[in-house]
Design an enzyme around this catalytic site. Structure first.
Site, PDB file in Angstrom:
ATOM      1  N   GLY A 189      -1.414   6.322  -2.045  1.00 26.86           N
ATOM      2  CA  GLY A 189      -2.288   6.961  -3.022  1.00 26.86           C
ATOM      3  C   GLY A 189      -3.424   6.063  -3.473  1.00 26.86           C
ATOM      4  N   CYS A 207       4.444   0.059 -12.170  1.00 22.30           N
ATOM      5  CA  CYS A 207       4.773   1.294 -12.874  1.00 22.30           C
ATOM      6  C   CYS A 207       6.039   1.060 -13.689  1.00 22.30           C
ATOM      7  CB  CYS A 207       4.966   2.449 -11.899  1.00 22.30           C
ATOM      8  SG  CYS A 207       5.103   4.045 -12.739  1.00 22.30           S
ATOM      9  N   ASP A 251       4.486  -7.960   6.161  1.00 21.30           N
ATOM     10  CA  ASP A 251       4.873  -8.394   4.820  1.00 21.30           C
ATOM     11  C   ASP A 251       3.672  -9.050   4.150  1.00 21.30           C
ATOM     12  OD1 ASP A 251       5.961  -9.767   2.563  1.00 21.30           O
ATOM     13  OD2 ASP A 251       7.907  -9.895   3.536  1.00 21.30           O
ATOM     14  N   GLU A 304       1.616  -2.752   4.400  1.00 18.72           N
ATOM     15  CA  GLU A 304       2.884  -2.139   4.007  1.00 18.72           C
ATOM     16  C   GLU A 304       3.994  -2.672   4.902  1.00 18.72           C
ATOM     17  OE1 GLU A 304       5.959  -0.630   2.531  1.00 18.72           O
ATOM     18  OE2 GLU A 304       4.056  -0.351   1.474  1.00 18.72           O
ATOM     19  N   ALA A 315       0.780  -1.232   0.000  1.00 16.62           N
ATOM     20  CA  ALA A 315       0.000   0.000   0.000  1.00 16.62           C
ATOM     21  C   ALA A 315       0.813   1.285   0.000  1.00 16.62           C
ATOM     22  CB  ALA A 315      -0.952   0.013   1.195  1.00 16.62           C
TER      23      ALA A 315
END
Length: 523
Positions: free
Chosen positions: A341, A459, A385, A361, A337
């Protein structure tokens, strides 16, 4: 590889190098820095700071003997750019984190701040091309130049080749900067910069880049300042189309706009655009494009009605939320996470539908960022994790209806926003990252219930991080998995989405970061 060339090709067979159009007009500091205006770079008479904070002058001690010269007068926007670029190379800092603080410290605003920002990000984007040119101009490998002088020369060469700052102003101001950071190197800097100024960018590229006809990857890498391995990866992801690869590289070197996400249930994108003087996004129903400025100062961000988020990130998160689902739809999971965003958008969507989100996270400081991002939303943040699905009671197998895996990756899809990353990443980064991506996606497929959906997002357009990772994870998961066509989950009319079932977004096609999306349904 051979093939058609990018648009804007020169007659010599190679693409025209990228040149910034955002510095067509010199800033006020540029106009004031011209050599024909006395005193702009001269030392002040008494060793005091002048009205704009420049410090200089030798002065005398109480005994009448000369003191050591004070720091020479330096143009503040260029000083800010130098400090940011130096921090990136010296401390492995990120420009987007260090530059705002530098601008505040130097009290730079308006056009001076914009000019410093352009010099910083522009220099970092085209570093490879600048270094090739400086190596030739200096007659020695750029890595053999003293680091402070090297960074100053890079900023000076950027002005000479990529902006319309007058050559004498670029040379004079850079020599003054070198005088302040590398005593004794001013003559060398002056000579190197005059050599750089002797040719325009097209001529330098023609001289230094390998021919497009025989080495297209090498040519594109130098002309558009990307490492060859990244150019090769982009070309592969684009099906070997060198013309389109060139257009992507050009777009990668442009300054990206700031995108806001209007949080569903808290803000409307059209109303938010009116409030901030922006424009609604082209594709995401929540996107707002900002014309500029500092988004952190907006009231909508302070009160949680919006957050900064690339439109591509909004689209892939929303795709998970709109994917067809049979049965329960109450428990959602964001397995990676940080910094929050996508969790913020999913949490707002979940609130509208009576669902809840668990945001995982592994890094403690990023988990704190997630907590800040989702304040007031039906989101539980776990500092753990994501691969512990089944071993952690808060992450039961088959316990979630929708799962997002926004996997750690090379970030090659966001080089517009973090230009220094293109020079830090190496092919050797891929094996450990892809192993982690497979493990996280496998965990997500265990976490989702039969009939539930998982969205895998990176990304990066690198095929090893996208298609290879998804295929291998699905094969190794041990559970039945079907691919869902992701194209209908994006807004109707979006161009260039390919043949499916996965989707790759692109800066040059969609104006977003290069986000990859695969949606899988557990059988």
């Amino acid at each position: 590889m051979t093939g058609p060339q990018p648009s804007g090709d020169t007659a010599g067979g190679g693409p025209r190098p990228f040149r910034s159009d955002r510095s067509d007009r010199p800033s006020p500091s540029d106009r004031a820095s011209r050599a024909d205006r006395p005193g702009r770079f001269e030392r002040t008479d008494r060793g005091r700071s002048d009205s704009r904070g420049r410090v200089g002058g030798a002065g005398q001690g109480r005994d009448g003997r000369p003191q050591r010269p004070a720091r020479p007068a330096v143009d503040l926007p260029r000083q800010a750019a130098y400090e940011a670029v130096a921090a990136v190379h010296r401390d492995d800092a990120y420009a987007n984190l260090v530059l705002p603080a530098i601008l505040r410290d130097l009290r730079l605003h308006g056009r001076d701040a914009a000019f410093a920002t352009e010099l910083t990000y522009g220099t970092l984007r085209v570093l490879g091309t600048l270094d090739a040119i400086l190596t030739t101009a200096a007659g020695r490998d750029v890595q053999r130049i003293d680091p402070p002088v090297r960074d100053a020369l890079r900023i000076g060469a950027y002005q000479l080749l990529y902006t319309r700052v007058p050559a004498h102003a670029a040379v004079s101001s850079t020599v003054d900067l070198v005088r302040s950071v590398g005593q004794g190197a001013t003559g060398f800097a002056n000579a190197v910069l005059r050599e750089v100024a002797g040719k325009d960018l097209d001529t330098w590229v023609t001289q230094l880049a390998p021919p497009m006809e025989t080495d297209p990857v090498g040519h594109l890498a130098l002309a558009y300042s990307h490492p060859e391995w990244i150019v090769r990866a982009f070309a592969e992801a684009l099906g070997g189309d060198l013309a389109e690869t060139g257009r992507l590289l050009i777009e990668d070197n442009e300054r990206p706009p700031v995108h806001l996400c209007a949080r569903p249930g808290r803000a409307d994108a059209v109303d938010l655009a009116d409030e901030v003087g922006g424009a609604p996004g082209a594709f995401s129903p929540y996107a707002v494009y900002l014309p500029g400025g500092a988004p952190g100062e907006l009231a909508a961000l302070a009160d949680g009605r919006a957050h900064v988020q690339d439109e591509g990130s909004q689209l892939v998160a929303n795709a998970l939320a709109v994917a067809p689902l049979d049965g329960a739809d109450a428990r959602w999971l964001d397995l990676c996470a940080g910094p929050g965003g996508k969790a913020g958008l999913l949490g707002a969507l979940a609130a509208q539908r009576g669902a809840s989100l668990t945001a995982v996270e592994v890094a403690e400081h990023r988990a704190r960022l997630v907590e800040q991002a989702v304040r007031g939303l039906p989101v539980t943040v776990l500092h753990t994790d994501g691969r512990t699905v089944g071993a952690d009671r808060d992450l039961p197998e088959g316990g979630f209806d929708r799962v997002l895996v926004d996997a750690p990756c090379t970030g090659l899809g966001s080089l517009r926003r973090r230009p220094e990353s293109r020079w830090r990443r190496q092919p050797s980064d891929l094996p450990p990252l892809t192993r982690l991506q497979r493990e996280l996606l496998t965990a997500a497929l265990r976490a989702v219930r039969p009939g539930g959906v998982v969205a895998y997002v990176t990304c990066s357009p690198h095929t090893v991080e996208t298609h290879v990772t998804v295929t291998e994870a699905a094969r190794r998961s041990g559970v039945p998995v079907d691919f869902v066509d992701a194209r209908p989950l994006l807004p109707a009319g979006m161009p260039g989405l390919g043949d499916g079932p996965t989707v790759q977004l692109w800066p040059h096609r969609h104006g977003t970061d290069a986000m990859f999306l695969a949606v899988l349904r557990r059988g």
